[in-house]
Scaffold this motif. Structure first.
Motif, PDB file in Angstrom:
ATOM      1  N   SER A  42       6.677   1.265  39.625  1.00 59.65           N
ATOM      2  CA  SER A  42       6.627   2.637  39.138  1.00 59.65           C
ATOM      3  C   SER A  42       7.899   3.362  39.570  1.00 59.65           C
ATOM      4  N   GLY A  43       8.251   4.419  38.885  1.00 58.40           N
ATOM      5  CA  GLY A  43       9.411   5.202  39.302  1.00 58.40           C
ATOM      6  C   GLY A  43      10.528   5.201  38.309  1.00 58.40           C
ATOM      7  N   GLY A  44      10.404   4.389  37.280  1.00 64.51           N
ATOM      8  CA  GLY A  44      11.383   4.480  36.191  1.00 64.51           C
ATOM      9  C   GLY A  44      12.693   3.786  36.432  1.00 64.51           C
ATOM     10  N   GLY A  45      12.800   3.003  37.512  1.00 70.65           N
ATOM     11  CA  GLY A  45      14.043   2.286  37.733  1.00 70.65           C
ATOM     12  C   GLY A  45      14.250   1.203  36.696  1.00 70.65           C
ATOM     13  N   ALA A  46      15.490   0.820  36.494  1.00 73.29           N
ATOM     14  CA  ALA A  46      15.803  -0.173  35.472  1.00 73.29           C
ATOM     15  C   ALA A  46      16.085  -1.527  36.072  1.00 73.29           C
ATOM     16  N   ASP A  47      15.591  -1.779  37.260  1.00 75.52           N
ATOM     17  CA  ASP A  47      15.977  -2.995  37.942  1.00 75.52           C
ATOM     18  C   ASP A  47      15.165  -4.211  37.550  1.00 75.52           C
ATOM     19  N   GLY A  48      14.402  -4.106  36.499  1.00 71.88           N
ATOM     20  CA  GLY A  48      13.826  -5.299  35.911  1.00 71.88           C
ATOM     21  C   GLY A  48      12.653  -5.893  36.647  1.00 71.88           C
ATOM     22  N   LEU A  49      12.418  -7.160  36.381  1.00 69.34           N
ATOM     23  CA  LEU A  49      11.248  -7.856  36.878  1.00 69.34           C
ATOM     24  C   LEU A  49      11.479  -8.404  38.276  1.00 69.34           C
ATOM     25  N   THR A  50      10.446  -8.319  39.096  1.00 66.72           N
ATOM     26  CA  THR A  50      10.451  -8.946  40.412  1.00 66.72           C
ATOM     27  C   THR A  50       9.408 -10.048  40.383  1.00 66.72           C
ATOM     28  N   PHE A  51       9.847 -11.277  40.647  1.00 69.38           N
ATOM     29  CA  PHE A  51       8.989 -12.445  40.515  1.00 69.38           C
ATOM     30  C   PHE A  51       8.416 -12.882  41.850  1.00 69.38           C
ATOM     31  N   GLY A  52       7.230 -13.457  41.790  1.00 68.20           N
ATOM     32  CA  GLY A  52       6.691 -14.175  42.926  1.00 68.20           C
ATOM     33  C   GLY A  52       7.289 -15.569  42.978  1.00 68.20           C
ATOM     34  N   LYS A  53       6.826 -16.371  43.918  1.00 63.78           N
ATOM     35  CA  LYS A  53       7.379 -17.710  44.100  1.00 63.78           C
ATOM     36  C   LYS A  53       6.678 -18.754  43.244  1.00 63.78           C
ATOM     37  N   GLY A  54       5.600 -18.394  42.623  1.00 65.71           N
ATOM     38  CA  GLY A  54       4.988 -19.278  41.659  1.00 65.71           C
ATOM     39  C   GLY A  54       3.868 -20.154  42.176  1.00 65.71           C
ATOM     40  N   THR A  55       3.005 -20.539  41.255  1.00 66.07           N
ATOM     41  CA  THR A  55       1.968 -21.548  41.501  1.00 66.07           C
ATOM     42  C   THR A  55       2.291 -22.755  40.647  1.00 66.07           C
ATOM     43  N   HIS A  56       2.388 -23.914  41.294  1.00 61.43           N
ATOM     44  CA  HIS A  56       2.651 -25.142  40.549  1.00 61.43           C
ATOM     45  C   HIS A  56       1.313 -25.768  40.177  1.00 61.43           C
ATOM     46  N   LEU A  57       1.045 -25.840  38.888  1.00 57.86           N
ATOM     47  CA  LEU A  57      -0.218 -26.351  38.382  1.00 57.86           C
ATOM     48  C   LEU A  57      -0.025 -27.751  37.817  1.00 57.86           C
ATOM     49  N   ILE A  58      -0.867 -28.672  38.261  1.00 49.85           N
ATOM     50  CA  ILE A  58      -0.837 -30.040  37.743  1.00 49.85           C
ATOM     51  C   ILE A  58      -2.190 -30.335  37.128  1.00 49.85           C
TER      52      ILE A  58
ATOM     53  N   ARG B 151      -5.302 -28.390  29.664  1.00 49.66           N
ATOM     54  CA  ARG B 151      -4.756 -29.560  28.980  1.00 49.66           C
ATOM     55  C   ARG B 151      -3.572 -30.070  29.779  1.00 49.66           C
ATOM     56  N   ALA B 152      -3.206 -31.311  29.547  1.00 46.42           N
ATOM     57  CA  ALA B 152      -2.052 -31.885  30.244  1.00 46.42           C
ATOM     58  C   ALA B 152      -0.799 -31.040  30.029  1.00 46.42           C
ATOM     59  N   ALA B 153      -0.670 -30.455  28.835  1.00 44.71           N
ATOM     60  CA  ALA B 153       0.512 -29.648  28.520  1.00 44.71           C
ATOM     61  C   ALA B 153       0.569 -28.344  29.319  1.00 44.71           C
ATOM     62  N   ASP B 154      -0.501 -27.991  30.002  1.00 44.47           N
ATOM     63  CA  ASP B 154      -0.500 -26.782  30.833  1.00 44.47           C
ATOM     64  C   ASP B 154       0.180 -27.027  32.173  1.00 44.47           C
ATOM     65  N   THR B 155       0.472 -28.290  32.480  1.00 39.47           N
ATOM     66  CA  THR B 155       1.194 -28.597  33.719  1.00 39.47           C
ATOM     67  C   THR B 155       2.523 -27.870  33.730  1.00 39.47           C
ATOM     68  N   ALA B 156       2.696 -27.001  34.725  1.00 43.80           N
ATOM     69  CA  ALA B 156       3.887 -26.138  34.786  1.00 43.80           C
ATOM     70  C   ALA B 156       3.777 -25.282  36.040  1.00 43.80           C
ATOM     71  N   SER B 157       4.800 -24.492  36.264  1.00 43.00           N
ATOM     72  CA  SER B 157       4.732 -23.460  37.301  1.00 43.00           C
ATOM     73  C   SER B 157       4.461 -22.126  36.634  1.00 43.00           C
ATOM     74  N   TYR B 158       3.651 -21.319  37.287  1.00 40.42           N
ATOM     75  CA  TYR B 158       3.249 -20.037  36.723  1.00 40.42           C
ATOM     76  C   TYR B 158       3.672 -18.930  37.694  1.00 40.42           C
ATOM     77  N   PHE B 159       4.314 -17.924  37.132  1.00 45.44           N
ATOM     78  CA  PHE B 159       4.854 -16.829  37.936  1.00 45.44           C
ATOM     79  C   PHE B 159       4.277 -15.502  37.466  1.00 45.44           C
ATOM     80  N   CYS B 160       3.954 -14.668  38.422  1.00 44.52           N
ATOM     81  CA  CYS B 160       3.687 -13.280  38.074  1.00 44.52           C
ATOM     82  C   CYS B 160       4.959 -12.480  38.312  1.00 44.52           C
ATOM     83  N   ALA B 161       5.131 -11.435  37.547  1.00 45.50           N
ATOM     84  CA  ALA B 161       6.318 -10.587  37.664  1.00 45.50           C
ATOM     85  C   ALA B 161       5.892  -9.145  37.479  1.00 45.50           C
ATOM     86  N   THR B 162       6.440  -8.293  38.291  1.00 48.01           N
ATOM     87  CA  THR B 162       6.052  -6.886  38.241  1.00 48.01           C
ATOM     88  C   THR B 162       7.265  -5.997  38.016  1.00 48.01           C
ATOM     89  N   THR B 163       6.985  -4.846  37.478  1.00 43.02           N
ATOM     90  CA  THR B 163       7.962  -3.772  37.443  1.00 43.02           C
ATOM     91  C   THR B 163       7.331  -2.593  38.153  1.00 43.02           C
TER      92      THR B 163
END
Lengths: 113, 114
Positions: free
Chosen positions: A94-110, A80-92
């Motif tokens: 293994s190893g139990g560290g607390a350093d949070g999410l690491t993001f990719g640079k994104g896909t811009h969807l139109i 739908r038109a409302a899906d136009t946005a940037s989409y990011f994957c984010a990973t955490t």
């Protein structure tokens, strides 16, 4: 450090078509998440898939995870038109560290009406 | 309504003038973090906090400070801003360490340092 890399960087499709975005990552992960960002605004969580899961659905979203290939895909069906946005994957990692999410640079969807 | 609130949304300042960007969440989340987003570089984590009085550096902490005196607030402090800190900043929170739960993001603060 960059963990996830989305592909393609940009994608333009017609309304009603399906959109597929891919994410590759480098190191072992605990889980992988997908987020959406409308232009210049905050990120919104879409879906979380754990490392022991292969596929997950949420409404028009379908996420797959292949840990052997270190990759994930996000499929948006019946776009739908409302899906136009940037989409990011984010990973955490293994190893139990607390350093949070690491993001990719994104896909811009139109979505073209 | 569950939310993460950042202020200000937009800020233009001059090099060297100390500033604070506030972040507050109303969900009683333990984990909070700050990210900056730059074209071509994606989001990078600046600092994070696992709970009150517990903070640690992310990937790009240089030039920033944080504090976590209360559970709901996690301000980002730029003691002496420089033009390379011009960026879009996001605060995020989650119930615990973001590894296993979704993160909630604020609307962002667009900072320009001239």
């Amino acid at each position: 450090s960059q963990q996830g890399e989305e592909d393609p960087q940009a994608l333009s499709i017609q309304e009603g078509e399906n959109a597929t975005m891919n994410c590759s990552y480098k190191t072992s992960i605990n889980n992988l998440q997908w987020y959406r960002q409308n232009s210049g605004r905050g990120l919104v969580h879409l879906i979380l898939i754990r490392s022991n899961e292969r596929e997950k659905h949420s409404g028009r979203l379908r996420v797959t995870l292949d840990t052997s290939k270190k990759s994930s895909s996000l499929l948006i069906t019946a776009s739908r038109a409302a899906d136009t946005a940037s989409y990011f994957c984010a990973t955490t990692t293994s190893g139990g560290g607390a350093d949070g999410l690491t993001f990719g640079k994104g896909t811009h969807l139109i979505i073209q009406p | 309504e569950a939310q993460v609130t950042q202020n200000p949304r937009y800020l233009i300042t001059v090099t060297g003038k100390k500033l604070t960007v506030t972040c507050s969440q109303n969900m009683n989340h333990e984990y909070m973090s700050w990210y900056r987003q730059d074209p071509g570089l994606g989001l990078r984590q600046i600092y994070y906090s696992m709970n009150v009085e517990v903070t640690d550096k992310g990937d790009v902490p240089e030039g920033y400070k944080v504090s976590r005196k209360e559970k709901r607030n996690f301000p980002l402090i730029l003691e002496s801003p420089s033009p390379n800190q011009t960026s879009l900043y996001f605060c995020a929170s989650s119930i615990t360490y973001t590894g296993n739960t979704e993160a909630f993001f604020g609307q962002g603060t667009r900072l320009t340092v001239v």
